[in-house]
Design a protein around this motif. Sequence first.
Motif, mmCIF file in Angstrom:
data_model
loop_
_atom_site.group_PDB
_atom_site.id
_atom_site.type_symbol
_atom_site.label_atom_id
_atom_site.label_comp_id
_atom_site.label_asym_id
_atom_site.label_seq_id
_atom_site.Cartn_x
_atom_site.Cartn_y
_atom_site.Cartn_z
ATOM 1 N N GLY A 28 26.725 -5.108 -8.882
ATOM 2 C CA GLY A 28 28.162 -4.980 -8.712
ATOM 3 C C GLY A 28 28.640 -5.754 -7.497
ATOM 4 O O GLY A 28 27.862 -6.046 -6.587
ATOM 5 N N TYR A 29 29.916 -6.077 -7.484
ATOM 6 C CA TYR A 29 30.487 -6.711 -6.299
ATOM 7 C C TYR A 29 31.925 -6.252 -6.095
ATOM 8 O O TYR A 29 32.596 -5.797 -7.029
ATOM 9 C CB TYR A 29 30.390 -8.237 -6.365
ATOM 10 N N ILE A 30 32.375 -6.348 -4.863
ATOM 11 C CA ILE A 30 33.730 -5.956 -4.469
ATOM 12 C C ILE A 30 34.320 -7.115 -3.688
ATOM 13 O O ILE A 30 33.683 -7.644 -2.771
ATOM 14 C CB ILE A 30 33.717 -4.669 -3.617
ATOM 15 N N THR A 31 35.533 -7.518 -4.015
ATOM 16 C CA THR A 31 36.119 -8.696 -3.388
ATOM 17 C C THR A 31 36.533 -8.432 -1.942
ATOM 18 O O THR A 31 36.793 -7.291 -1.550
ATOM 19 C CB THR A 31 37.349 -9.182 -4.166
ATOM 20 N N ASP A 32 36.606 -9.507 -1.171
ATOM 21 C CA ASP A 32 37.089 -9.412 0.198
ATOM 22 C C ASP A 32 38.534 -8.931 0.229
ATOM 23 O O ASP A 32 38.944 -8.200 1.147
ATOM 24 C CB ASP A 32 36.976 -10.773 0.895
ATOM 25 N N ARG A 74 26.641 -3.607 0.110
ATOM 26 C CA ARG A 74 26.494 -4.223 1.425
ATOM 27 C C ARG A 74 27.536 -5.338 1.567
ATOM 28 O O ARG A 74 27.646 -6.209 0.703
ATOM 29 C CB ARG A 74 25.091 -4.802 1.596
ATOM 30 N N GLY A 75 28.293 -5.278 2.650
ATOM 31 C CA GLY A 75 29.273 -6.317 2.947
ATOM 32 C C GLY A 75 29.014 -6.871 4.331
ATOM 33 O O GLY A 75 28.558 -6.157 5.228
ATOM 34 N N GLU A 76 29.298 -8.156 4.519
ATOM 35 C CA GLU A 76 29.058 -8.813 5.803
ATOM 36 C C GLU A 76 30.319 -9.536 6.250
ATOM 37 O O GLU A 76 31.118 -9.999 5.418
ATOM 38 C CB GLU A 76 27.893 -9.799 5.681
ATOM 39 N N GLY A 77 30.489 -9.635 7.568
ATOM 40 C CA GLY A 77 31.691 -10.274 8.091
ATOM 41 C C GLY A 77 31.460 -10.940 9.426
ATOM 42 O O GLY A 77 30.399 -10.809 10.039
ATOM 43 N N TYR A 78 32.493 -11.657 9.861
ATOM 44 C CA TYR A 78 32.399 -12.474 11.066
ATOM 45 C C TYR A 78 33.717 -12.393 11.839
ATOM 46 O O TYR A 78 34.792 -12.271 11.245
ATOM 47 C CB TYR A 78 32.146 -13.938 10.713
ATOM 48 N N PHE A 108 32.363 -11.121 0.010
ATOM 49 C CA PHE A 108 32.276 -10.140 -1.072
ATOM 50 C C PHE A 108 31.146 -9.162 -0.746
ATOM 51 O O PHE A 108 30.101 -9.564 -0.242
ATOM 52 C CB PHE A 108 31.937 -10.824 -2.400
ATOM 53 N N ALA A 109 31.373 -7.888 -1.022
ATOM 54 C CA ALA A 109 30.294 -6.901 -0.907
ATOM 55 C C ALA A 109 29.541 -6.846 -2.238
ATOM 56 O O ALA A 109 30.148 -6.948 -3.306
ATOM 57 C CB ALA A 109 30.860 -5.529 -0.560
ATOM 58 N N ARG A 110 28.220 -6.693 -2.173
ATOM 59 C CA ARG A 110 27.393 -6.651 -3.376
ATOM 60 C C ARG A 110 26.533 -5.388 -3.368
ATOM 61 O O ARG A 110 26.093 -4.929 -2.311
ATOM 62 C CB ARG A 110 26.494 -7.888 -3.476
ATOM 63 N N SER A 111 26.284 -4.848 -4.545
ATOM 64 C CA SER A 111 25.448 -3.658 -4.629
ATOM 65 C C SER A 111 23.992 -4.029 -4.388
ATOM 66 O O SER A 111 23.557 -5.131 -4.725
ATOM 67 C CB SER A 111 25.609 -2.976 -6.001
ATOM 68 N N LEU A 112 23.234 -3.103 -3.807
ATOM 69 C CA LEU A 112 21.826 -3.348 -3.503
ATOM 70 C C LEU A 112 20.958 -3.288 -4.756
ATOM 71 O O LEU A 112 19.866 -3.863 -4.785
ATOM 72 C CB LEU A 112 21.317 -2.333 -2.478
ATOM 73 N N SER A 113 21.442 -2.622 -5.783
ATOM 74 C CA SER A 113 20.714 -2.517 -7.055
ATOM 75 C C SER A 113 21.668 -2.842 -8.195
ATOM 76 O O SER A 113 22.894 -2.787 -8.019
ATOM 77 C CB SER A 113 20.159 -1.097 -7.242
ATOM 78 N N PRO A 114 21.136 -3.185 -9.365
ATOM 79 C CA PRO A 114 22.019 -3.366 -10.527
ATOM 80 C C PRO A 114 22.805 -2.092 -10.801
ATOM 81 O O PRO A 114 22.305 -0.984 -10.600
ATOM 82 C CB PRO A 114 21.040 -3.682 -11.666
ATOM 83 N N ILE A 115 24.034 -2.238 -11.255
ATOM 84 C CA ILE A 115 24.865 -1.068 -11.521
ATOM 85 C C ILE A 115 24.852 -0.731 -13.016
ATOM 86 O O ILE A 115 24.580 -1.581 -13.855
ATOM 87 C CB ILE A 115 26.322 -1.287 -11.049
ATOM 88 N N ASN A 116 25.129 0.523 -13.298
ATOM 89 C CA ASN A 116 25.206 1.003 -14.675
ATOM 90 C C ASN A 116 26.635 1.478 -14.915
ATOM 91 O O ASN A 116 27.035 2.535 -14.426
ATOM 92 C CB ASN A 116 24.208 2.139 -14.900
ATOM 93 N N ILE A 117 27.425 0.674 -15.613
ATOM 94 C CA ILE A 117 28.813 1.027 -15.879
ATOM 95 C C ILE A 117 28.873 1.952 -17.084
ATOM 96 O O ILE A 117 28.365 1.625 -18.165
ATOM 97 C CB ILE A 117 29.666 -0.234 -16.140
#
Length: 286
Positions: A39-43, A182-186, A138-147
């Motif tokens: 999964g991912y979540i947009t900035d 997990r999301g990362e930023g600067y 973008f934040a990404r899930s650490l494992s595959p997601i199950n929708i």
Amino acid sequence: MAIENRYDFVMLFDVENGNPNGDPDAGNSPRMDAETGHGYITDVCLKRKIRNYVELCKEGEEGYNILIKPDKALNTKFAEAYEKEGLKLKEKGKNTEDVEKARAFMCENYFDVRAFGAVMATGDNPCGIVRGPVQINFARSLSPINIQDVTITRQARTTEDRAETGSTEMGKKSVIPYALYRGEGYISAALAQKVTGLSEEDVELLWTAIVNMFENDHSAARGKMCMRKLYVFKHDSLLGNSPSHVLFDKIQVSLKDETMPPRKFTDYEITVDSEMPDGVTLISKI
């Protein structure tokens, strides 16, 4: 006074029985990488929650307005900047000095412009383009997601014609049973000093907003969302003392039992390498 230190940061947050960021191209179901199943979540989604928190706790305070929100057209806000600064455009072409003054006004009065930047070059009263010192991936899930598509019933019909077919109707909502993202930023001190004037006070507000951005944003659609960890790497210099990817690799997250699908935060193990490069300090905010 603008910040003098570069920052990098890592966010770990999770969702339980909810949809953290719907995809309009997929019937608003949770966003997912079709190749990996992660999964991912947009900035944009994450920055929206930060904006909402800042507006909630700083509403009415000078210098903490929010530009990107559904209250007025953006061009109307740009015109207000010209009016308050007593600026006018030349009949032919754009007055560069006036645009710079308007841009400075927007940076001083709008938190999200100081932090994230903005394109403000539209309309008859342009305020320039600001490249923000705070950038989030973008934040990404650490494992595959199950929708899972969950069928629900609604007992209130919207029209008389639909009510004639029965007292209830069926609906659907898409949820993820559990996922850790997990999301990362600067944060660029160089851009803060050169353009927006982002201050240490603004940065502390940003950390507070990140820690609490899900606490006042609960809804049935998003389920249970929690900010679990926020790791901040503070550099001793303006341009930084280490590449960001080297610091991000200091935070490793792994699934304890790969034979079972994750269903809670404690199903993961977080390993932190506390040995930092010279000139970098690791700060755990939560």
